[in-house]
Design a protein around this motif. Structure first.
Motif, PDB file in Angstrom:
ATOM      1  N   LEU A  30       0.872  -1.179   0.000  1.00  0.00           N
ATOM      2  CA  LEU A  30       0.000   0.000   0.000  1.00  0.00           C
ATOM      3  C   LEU A  30       0.904   1.223   0.000  1.00  0.00           C
ATOM      4  CD1 LEU A  30      -3.088   0.318   0.259  1.00  0.00           C
ATOM      5  CD2 LEU A  30      -2.781   0.455   2.740  1.00  0.00           C
ATOM      6  N   THR A  31       0.680   2.108  -0.947  1.00  0.00           N
ATOM      7  CA  THR A  31       1.631   3.227  -1.101  1.00  0.00           C
ATOM      8  C   THR A  31       0.922   4.469  -1.636  1.00  0.00           C
ATOM      9  OG1 THR A  31       3.774   3.835  -2.073  1.00  0.00           O
ATOM     10  CG2 THR A  31       2.339   2.503  -3.460  1.00  0.00           C
ATOM     11  N   SER A  32       1.663   5.572  -1.698  1.00  0.00           N
ATOM     12  CA  SER A  32       1.067   6.792  -2.254  1.00  0.00           C
ATOM     13  C   SER A  32       1.023   6.665  -3.789  1.00  0.00           C
ATOM     14  CB  SER A  32       1.874   8.019  -1.831  1.00  0.00           C
ATOM     15  OG  SER A  32       3.234   7.759  -1.935  1.00  0.00           O
ATOM     16  N   THR A  33       0.124   7.396  -4.388  1.00  0.00           N
ATOM     17  CA  THR A  33      -0.084   7.274  -5.833  1.00  0.00           C
ATOM     18  C   THR A  33       1.228   7.458  -6.602  1.00  0.00           C
ATOM     19  OG1 THR A  33      -2.207   8.271  -5.384  1.00  0.00           O
ATOM     20  CG2 THR A  33      -1.609   8.097  -7.700  1.00  0.00           C
ATOM     21  N   GLY A  34       2.005   8.438  -6.178  1.00  0.00           N
ATOM     22  CA  GLY A  34       3.245   8.756  -6.893  1.00  0.00           C
ATOM     23  C   GLY A  34       4.278   7.641  -6.836  1.00  0.00           C
ATOM     24  N   ASN A  35       4.198   6.774  -5.829  1.00  0.00           N
ATOM     25  CA  ASN A  35       5.204   5.714  -5.681  1.00  0.00           C
ATOM     26  C   ASN A  35       4.706   4.350  -6.150  1.00  0.00           C
ATOM     27  OD1 ASN A  35       7.163   7.410  -4.648  1.00  0.00           O
ATOM     28  ND2 ASN A  35       6.464   7.157  -2.532  1.00  0.00           N
ATOM     29  N   LYS A  36       3.477   4.321  -6.693  1.00  0.00           N
ATOM     30  CA  LYS A  36       2.862   3.042  -7.050  1.00  0.00           C
ATOM     31  C   LYS A  36       3.644   2.294  -8.136  1.00  0.00           C
ATOM     32  CE  LYS A  36      -1.560   1.435  -8.214  1.00  0.00           C
ATOM     33  NZ  LYS A  36      -2.922   1.659  -8.638  1.00  0.00           N
ATOM     34  N   ALA A  37       4.027   3.002  -9.162  1.00  0.00           N
ATOM     35  CA  ALA A  37       4.742   2.339 -10.271  1.00  0.00           C
ATOM     36  C   ALA A  37       6.070   1.779  -9.777  1.00  0.00           C
ATOM     37  CB  ALA A  37       4.960   3.325 -11.406  1.00  0.00           C
ATOM     38  N   PHE A  38       6.746   2.557  -8.930  1.00  0.00           N
ATOM     39  CA  PHE A  38       8.029   2.096  -8.382  1.00  0.00           C
ATOM     40  C   PHE A  38       7.832   0.813  -7.574  1.00  0.00           C
ATOM     41  CE2 PHE A  38      10.744   2.295  -4.480  1.00  0.00           C
ATOM     42  CZ  PHE A  38      11.927   1.881  -5.078  1.00  0.00           C
ATOM     43  N   VAL A  39       6.823   0.810  -6.697  1.00  0.00           N
ATOM     44  CA  VAL A  39       6.570  -0.359  -5.826  1.00  0.00           C
ATOM     45  C   VAL A  39       6.216  -1.576  -6.680  1.00  0.00           C
ATOM     46  CG1 VAL A  39       5.008  -1.276  -4.053  1.00  0.00           C
ATOM     47  CG2 VAL A  39       5.947   1.026  -3.813  1.00  0.00           C
ATOM     48  N   LYS A  40       5.384  -1.373  -7.681  1.00  0.00           N
ATOM     49  CA  LYS A  40       4.981  -2.466  -8.569  1.00  0.00           C
ATOM     50  C   LYS A  40       6.207  -3.053  -9.267  1.00  0.00           C
ATOM     51  CE  LYS A  40       0.990  -3.310 -11.370  1.00  0.00           C
ATOM     52  NZ  LYS A  40      -0.071  -2.808 -12.178  1.00  0.00           N
ATOM     53  N   GLY A  41       7.070  -2.160  -9.713  1.00  0.00           N
ATOM     54  CA  GLY A  41       8.262  -2.570 -10.459  1.00  0.00           C
ATOM     55  C   GLY A  41       9.230  -3.415  -9.641  1.00  0.00           C
ATOM     56  N   LEU A  42       9.138  -3.328  -8.317  1.00  0.00           N
ATOM     57  CA  LEU A  42      10.059  -4.114  -7.479  1.00  0.00           C
ATOM     58  C   LEU A  42       9.829  -5.610  -7.670  1.00  0.00           C
ATOM     59  CD1 LEU A  42       9.709  -2.103  -4.141  1.00  0.00           C
ATOM     60  CD2 LEU A  42      11.724  -2.147  -5.621  1.00  0.00           C
ATOM     61  N   GLY A  43       8.558  -5.987  -7.906  1.00  0.00           N
ATOM     62  CA  GLY A  43       8.236  -7.387  -8.170  1.00  0.00           C
ATOM     63  C   GLY A  43       8.097  -8.251  -6.925  1.00  0.00           C
ATOM     64  N   ASP A  44       8.232  -7.675  -5.732  1.00  0.00           N
ATOM     65  CA  ASP A  44       8.160  -8.483  -4.514  1.00  0.00           C
ATOM     66  C   ASP A  44       6.763  -8.504  -3.890  1.00  0.00           C
ATOM     67  OD1 ASP A  44      10.722  -9.449  -4.490  1.00  0.00           O
ATOM     68  OD2 ASP A  44      11.522  -7.670  -3.486  1.00  0.00           O
ATOM     69  N   TYR A  45       5.944  -7.553  -4.230  1.00  0.00           N
ATOM     70  CA  TYR A  45       4.571  -7.540  -3.723  1.00  0.00           C
ATOM     71  C   TYR A  45       3.682  -8.281  -4.722  1.00  0.00           C
ATOM     72  CZ  TYR A  45       6.139  -3.803  -0.562  1.00  0.00           C
ATOM     73  OH  TYR A  45       6.800  -3.071   0.400  1.00  0.00           O
ATOM     74  N   ASP A  46       2.738  -9.083  -4.205  1.00  0.00           N
ATOM     75  CA  ASP A  46       1.813  -9.772  -5.099  1.00  0.00           C
ATOM     76  C   ASP A  46       0.850  -8.770  -5.731  1.00  0.00           C
ATOM     77  OD1 ASP A  46       2.784 -12.399  -4.428  1.00  0.00           O
ATOM     78  OD2 ASP A  46       1.845 -12.108  -2.471  1.00  0.00           O
ATOM     79  N   GLN A  47       0.511  -7.741  -4.969  1.00  0.00           N
ATOM     80  CA  GLN A  47      -0.379  -6.685  -5.485  1.00  0.00           C
ATOM     81  C   GLN A  47       0.108  -5.341  -4.964  1.00  0.00           C
ATOM     82  OE1 GLN A  47      -4.521  -7.135  -4.328  1.00  0.00           O
ATOM     83  NE2 GLN A  47      -4.465  -9.319  -4.776  1.00  0.00           N
ATOM     84  N   THR A  48      -0.186  -4.288  -5.704  1.00  0.00           N
ATOM     85  CA  THR A  48       0.153  -2.938  -5.237  1.00  0.00           C
ATOM     86  C   THR A  48      -1.099  -2.076  -5.314  1.00  0.00           C
ATOM     87  OG1 THR A  48       2.354  -3.209  -6.192  1.00  0.00           O
ATOM     88  CG2 THR A  48       1.714  -0.977  -5.613  1.00  0.00           C
ATOM     89  N   LEU A  49      -1.396  -1.388  -4.224  1.00  0.00           N
ATOM     90  CA  LEU A  49      -2.565  -0.502  -4.211  1.00  0.00           C
ATOM     91  C   LEU A  49      -2.161   0.876  -3.728  1.00  0.00           C
ATOM     92  CD1 LEU A  49      -5.365  -2.689  -2.489  1.00  0.00           C
ATOM     93  CD2 LEU A  49      -5.164  -2.144  -4.926  1.00  0.00           C
ATOM     94  N   GLY A  50      -2.839   1.891  -4.237  1.00  0.00           N
ATOM     95  CA  GLY A  50      -2.636   3.250  -3.748  1.00  0.00           C
ATOM     96  C   GLY A  50      -3.484   3.460  -2.489  1.00  0.00           C
ATOM     97  N   TYR A  51      -3.133   4.502  -1.717  1.00  0.00           N
ATOM     98  CA  TYR A  51      -3.925   4.766  -0.502  1.00  0.00           C
ATOM     99  C   TYR A  51      -5.386   5.076  -0.838  1.00  0.00           C
ATOM    100  CZ  TYR A  51       0.556   4.907   1.928  1.00  0.00           C
ATOM    101  OH  TYR A  51       1.791   4.571   2.449  1.00  0.00           O
ATOM    102  N   ASP A  52      -5.625   5.492  -2.085  1.00  0.00           N
ATOM    103  CA  ASP A  52      -7.001   5.805  -2.478  1.00  0.00           C
ATOM    104  C   ASP A  52      -7.741   4.566  -3.006  1.00  0.00           C
ATOM    105  OD1 ASP A  52      -5.392   5.535  -4.665  1.00  0.00           O
ATOM    106  OD2 ASP A  52      -6.100   7.322  -5.731  1.00  0.00           O
ATOM    107  N   GLU A  53      -7.113   3.381  -2.884  1.00  0.00           N
ATOM    108  CA  GLU A  53      -7.753   2.163  -3.409  1.00  0.00           C
ATOM    109  C   GLU A  53      -8.056   1.146  -2.297  1.00  0.00           C
ATOM    110  OE1 GLU A  53      -5.963   1.625  -7.837  1.00  0.00           O
ATOM    111  OE2 GLU A  53      -4.471   1.597  -6.228  1.00  0.00           O
ATOM    112  N   ILE A  54      -8.069   1.622  -1.067  1.00  0.00           N
ATOM    113  CA  ILE A  54      -8.288   0.721   0.072  1.00  0.00           C
ATOM    114  C   ILE A  54      -9.613  -0.034  -0.065  1.00  0.00           C
ATOM    115  CG2 ILE A  54      -8.845   0.807   2.580  1.00  0.00           C
ATOM    116  CD1 ILE A  54      -6.492   2.806   2.820  1.00  0.00           C
ATOM    117  N   SER A  55     -10.593   0.612  -0.658  1.00  0.00           N
ATOM    118  CA  SER A  55     -11.919  -0.025  -0.760  1.00  0.00           C
ATOM    119  C   SER A  55     -11.900  -1.253  -1.676  1.00  0.00           C
ATOM    120  CB  SER A  55     -12.956   0.983  -1.253  1.00  0.00           C
ATOM    121  OG  SER A  55     -12.548   1.453  -2.506  1.00  0.00           O
TER     122      SER A  55
END
Ligand SMILES: NC(=O)c1ccc[n+]([C@@H]2O[C@H](COP(=O)([O-])OP(=O)(O)OC[C@H]3O[C@@H](n4cnc5c(N)ncnc54)[C@H](OP(=O)(O)O)[C@@H]3O)[C@@H](O)[C@H]2O)c1
Length: 362
Positions: free
Chosen positions: A206-231
């Protein structure tokens, strides 16, 4: 000799001043004087400041009120010694002040380590009092030293968190949600969950919108969500939240959305110091603070300090070898510039891809 130190107002960490000091080379018997070569700055140093009174970080390097000195992790060189067994010229790694120099009183001196046995540090967590002595013939390896400063203290926490949650079978959670997924502490934990993956667990960054692509690119998380996607998180799956930086709004939104599906909620740091508040009543499990030095103490008793350090070191070296190509180490020189980096991290302006390494010209 002239030195310099960064003072923060303990009551308001937005206020700071740079102080030039006279460094005395006259040492009491048993003392050593160190020149601080370089140190890392990350959001964790903001937590040290924000919890300076509660956890005791101001006590390591006392300063006249209302000022405090933030601890940092880095390398230093002994420039004068009145201590048998430690010679001028030796280098070491460990917990240091945000300053150009420090005087220590080594105790428990071993070939590879010693502790600072200064009286005011005796009651502080031992993990912060250990110093690693670098052998004189250690070949210079700037990248390895940068990674050690930037990651070792944080990855130790990643390792201890992983060890703790695996020991508890993640409290039955299937979804493991890591808040501030772009922080080094979360990335290290995600790497360990990925390395010891189980089909029963989904690790969600779970990360801020601006860091989402970076987090996704790491490849270690099964899923990446922005703080605005908690629902988008399922409310029928037992979930564990590991909150790295204490953003109260995010925590409340998650607890409210997940309700009883939140089986464990873990608070690790409060580098979101200006958005931190006591959680109060929220649906789901009551948040519990994870203080890495406490779990480290447990493991030091079980395994011994050396084995614990070896396990952490081996995992970190593997991570460094396998995938830190994203890391851009950025050196910064001088106290004025270092103070600006600290302010940027404090104000949430830091880019997670950049590892800040500071050196001070006194
Ligand atoms: N309890 C312990 O023993 C222990 C030990 C080590 C670390 N920690 C804690 O773990 C946390 C991460 O530390 P780190 O050094 O790994 O961080 P870091 O690598 O410097 O990570 C920076 C990231 O953290 C988030 N962040 C943190 N503070 C922020 C702020 N004020 N404003 C906006 N974003 C902020 C952002 O991620 P997103 O955009 O993804 O939110 C940012 O990209 C800290 O709170 C630290 O104190 C605790």
């Amino acid at each position: 000799m002239q030195g310099t130190v960064y003072h923060l107002n303990k009551a308001d960490i937005r206020q700071s001043k740079i102080v030039n000091t006279d460094i005395s080379e006259t040492l009491a018997a048993g003392e050593i004087l160190l020149s601080i070569d370089k140190f890392a700055l990350t959001a964790n140093n903001i937590t040290y400041a924000a919890t300076g009174d509660i956890i005791g970080y101001w006590q390591f390097y006392p300063a006249p009120a209302p000022w405090g000195i933030v601890p940092v992790w880095g390398f230093a060189t002994v420039i004068a010694s009145a201590c048998d067994g430690i010679k001028a010229g030796e280098r070491l790694y460990g917990f240091l002040p945000f300053a150009s120099h420090i005087t220590m009183r080594p105790g428990k001196i071993k070939p590879g380590s010693f502790i600072d046995a200064a009286e005011h540090r005796a009651k502080l967590p031992p993990i912060y009092n250990d110093y690693l002595r670098l052998a004189p013939d250690t070949p210079a390896n700037t990248r390895a030293e940068d990674i050690q400063m930037l990651f070792q203290p944080l990855f130790a926490t990643s390792f201890l968190l992983h060890d703790f949650f695996m020991g508890e079978n993640c409290f039955g959670a299937k979804n493991i949600i890591l808040g501030s997924a772009s922080s080094k502490t979360a990335m290290g934990l995600a790497r360990l969950f990925a390395r010891y993956a189980s089909p029963d667990r989904t690790v969600i960054g779970l990360t801020s919108t601006g860091n989402k692509a970076f987090v996704k690119g790491l490849g270690d998380y099964d899923q990446t969500l922005g703080y605005d996607e908690i629902s988008a998180l399922p409310t029928d799956t037992p979930s564990l939240y590991i909150d790295m930086s204490g953003n109260a709004q995010v925590k409340r939104a998650l607890h409210t959305h997940l309700g009883d599906a939140m089986v464990y909620s873990c608070a690790v740091g409060i580098s979101h110091w200006d958005q931190f508040e006591e959680p109060g009543d929220m649906p789901g499990a009551k948040p519990a603070f994870f203080f890495a030095p406490d779990h480290a103490l447990r493991r030091r008793q079980d395994w011994g300090g050396q084995v614990l350090q070896q396990k952490i070191g081996t995992e970190l070296i593997d991570w460094a070898k396998e995938g830190m190509s994203w890391l851009e180490v950025r050196p910064t020189h001088g106290m004025e510039n270092a103070a600006q980096i600290f302010a940027d991290i404090r104000d949430g302006k830091a880019n997670p891809q950049i590892g800040h390494v500071i050196s001070l010209d006194a």
